[in-house]
Design an enzyme around this catalytic site. Structure first.
Site, PDB file in Angstrom:
ATOM      1  N   GLU A 249       0.883  -1.170   0.000  1.00 28.05           N
ATOM      2  CA  GLU A 249       0.000   0.000   0.000  1.00 28.05           C
ATOM      3  C   GLU A 249       0.911   1.207   0.000  1.00 28.05           C
ATOM      4  O   GLU A 249       1.473   1.575   1.040  1.00 28.05           O
ATOM      5  CB  GLU A 249      -0.875   0.011   1.262  1.00 28.05           C
ATOM      6  CG  GLU A 249      -1.835  -1.157   1.372  1.00 28.05           C
ATOM      7  CD  GLU A 249      -2.966  -1.114   0.354  1.00 28.05           C
ATOM      8  OE1 GLU A 249      -3.078  -0.115  -0.383  1.00 28.05           O
ATOM      9  OE2 GLU A 249      -3.724  -2.093   0.290  1.00 28.05           O
ATOM     10  N   CYS A 283      -2.236   8.719   2.845  1.00 32.34           N
ATOM     11  CA  CYS A 283      -1.932   8.384   1.447  1.00 32.34           C
ATOM     12  C   CYS A 283      -3.146   8.573   0.555  1.00 32.34           C
ATOM     13  O   CYS A 283      -3.027   8.581  -0.659  1.00 32.34           O
ATOM     14  CB  CYS A 283      -1.375   6.971   1.348  1.00 32.34           C
ATOM     15  SG  CYS A 283      -2.430   5.767   2.149  1.00 32.34           S
TER      16      CYS A 283
END
Ligand code: ADP
Length: 475
Positions: A249, A283
């Site tokens: 990720e 993010c």
């Protein structure tokens, strides 16, 4: 530590020694305590124990594992306030956000406790009369994770929950800035009855050593990483040697698009939540705003007003919605990106100042162009650059013009456009008329250089299971 009623959550704190790791409050620079540092030999020993423990764990039923995980979920919720305080103290995010993260982090334990029961195999119609064909799904073995500081609990439970539910053991190195939350969650797993050595936390300032050790160890079958694309690349390269399964990720560069038919007030609300949550340090934070020419001025004005009302300060204080940045490095990067944007012609509409300590004013930039450096880089700080656009085709091109493909957002009321644009965006996730989309029931993850694999949802369990095909012959 002030106001933590369940002190066992802080049993990880050790005496200060030459090698112990200080944990620092980013809001005031004060040292909260020290945690142990683990050297290579200690970590190797822990991996061996996790390997042994996994063998027995894999023999338990999914229901037995679920019972422990449900208790663990409940303990997180029962200790929500203490966990939230610990998180705000070491990470800086406002207390309300920390409470939200505890609940979000806990939700993965509850979800995967149940999902583990559904690790179904298949029986497959055979092409040969004397054979029967079936598949079963089995835990990969020992799974290891390296996690970031921006979501100190959720980034661990989102990986540990599917791993443990699948029957794996789990070794995690949390970010050095936020080890207390990691140890607190592990302590609650112990209290929930999770057997020893199945959830192992290792702490060290030597991330490179741990990365190499995890990737090269033949006893670890899976690496799950959340962090920057650069470090993800390193870990993938290192994992090639042992042909390890990886979930990554990584970074994002989320576009946030406001079309001319958008509900502007809703878009402003979503923009605030998406951009300024955790002071811009996620993010999936909106990184660049494309606003249609026809609504640009209205959106910019309303957005600026909402931003000017955000209260900056220590996350423990009432009403604060922007805490400190995690460290000096983060503040310097935010400052550099802002300066570059201004040098390239951007105008500061609101904010723009670095404050004392690690605080930075939430900032809106207007007159930004798609080619400006701030639009190309992941900001990871509280700056919102606004870019004008006038037609949908060129907007899609600009939105997709990045190596990243994690989250994207757009606002529109036209159902045809909603489907057209959602399908055209090269992203793993699309928020339509919504700025915060993470949930345990939906697959979180990116395409392109934002990563590999999915977390949460039924897909999250697949990352920790191998499929075995069994052929019965001579029937
Ligand atoms: P961030 O900018 O969010 O800190 P990083 O990718 O640098 O993102 O860090 C995320 C996690 O990766 C942290 O736990 C950090 O300690 C770890 N890390 C950083 N560099 C390496 C490396 N070379 N090998 C393994 N882990 C690393």
């Amino acid at each position: 530590m002030e106001n933590i009623s369940n002190m066992s959550l802080l049993s990880c704190l050790v005496e200060q020694t030459a090698s112990s790791i200080p944990v620092v409050n980013p809001a005031n620079g004060q040292t909260l305590g020290f945690v142990a540092t683990h050297d290579k030999l200690a970590i190797e020993n822990k991996i061996q124990k996790a390997k042994t423990a996994q063998k027995s764990w894999a023999k338990t039923t999914a229901k037995q594992r679920a019972d422990i995980m449900q208790r663990w979920y409940q303990l997180l919720m029962d200790n929500q306030e203490d966990l939230a305080r610990i998180m705000t103290l070491e990470q800086g995010k406002p207390l309300a956000e920390s409470r939200g993260e505890v609940a979000y982090g806990a939700s993965f334990l509850q979800w995967f406790a149940e999902e583990g029961k559904r690790a179904y195999g298949e029986t497959i119609p055979t092409p040969l009369a004397d054979r029967r064909i079936m598949t079963i799904r089995q835990p990969v073995g020992v799974a290891a994770a390296i996690t970031p500081w921006n979501f100190p609990i959720a980034m661990i439970t989102r990986k540990a929950a599917p791993a443990l539910a699948a029957g794996c053991s789990f070794v995690v190195k949390p970010a050095v800035q936020t080890p207390l939350s990691a140890y607190a969650v592990a302590e609650l797993a112990r209290q929930a009855g999770l057997p020893d050595d199945l959830l192992v936390v290792v702490t060290t300032e030597d991330a490179v050593m741990v990365g190499e050790l995890f990737c090269q160890s033949p006893d670890i079958q899976k690496i799950s990483f959340t962090g920057s694309t650069n470090v993800g690349r390193i870990l993938m390269r290192q994992s090639a040697e042992t042909v390890k399964r990886v979930s990554m990720e990584l970074g994002g560069n989320a576009p946030f698009v406001v079309f001319d038919d958008a509900d502007i007030d809703l878009a402003v609300k979503g923009a605030i939540a998406s951009k300024f949550r955790n002071a811009g340090q996620t993010c999936v934070c909106a990184n660049r705003f494309y606003v249609h020419d026809a609504v640009y001025d209205e959106f910019a004005e309303k957005f600026a007003k909402a931003v000017s009302e955000l209260k900056i300060g220590d996350g423990l204080e009432d009403g604060v919605s922007i805490g400190p940045l995690i460290d000096d490095k983060a503040k310097e990067k935010t400052q550099r990106l802002l300066q570059d944007a201004v040098n390239e012609g951007a105008t500061i509409a609101v904010g723009g100042k670095a404050l004392e300590g690690q605080f930075f004013e939430p900032t809106i930039l207007t007159n930004v162009s798609h080619t400006n450096s701030i639009v190309q880089e992941e900001i990871f700080g509280p700056i919102a650059p606004l870019i004008r656009f006038s037609d949908e085709a060129s907007l899609i091109e600009m939105a997709n013009d990045t190596i990243y493909g994690l989250a994207s957002y757009f606002y529109s009321k036209d159902i045809n456009r909603i489907f057209r644009v959602a399908e055209a965006l090269d992203y793993g996730m699309v928020g339509v008329n919504e700025g915060v989309i993470s949930t345990e029931v939906a697959p979180f993850g990116g395409v392109k250089q934002s990563g590999i694999g999915r977390e949460g949802a039924s897909q999250g369990l697949d990352e920790y299971l191998n499929t075995k095909y069994i052929c019965l012959g001579g029937m």
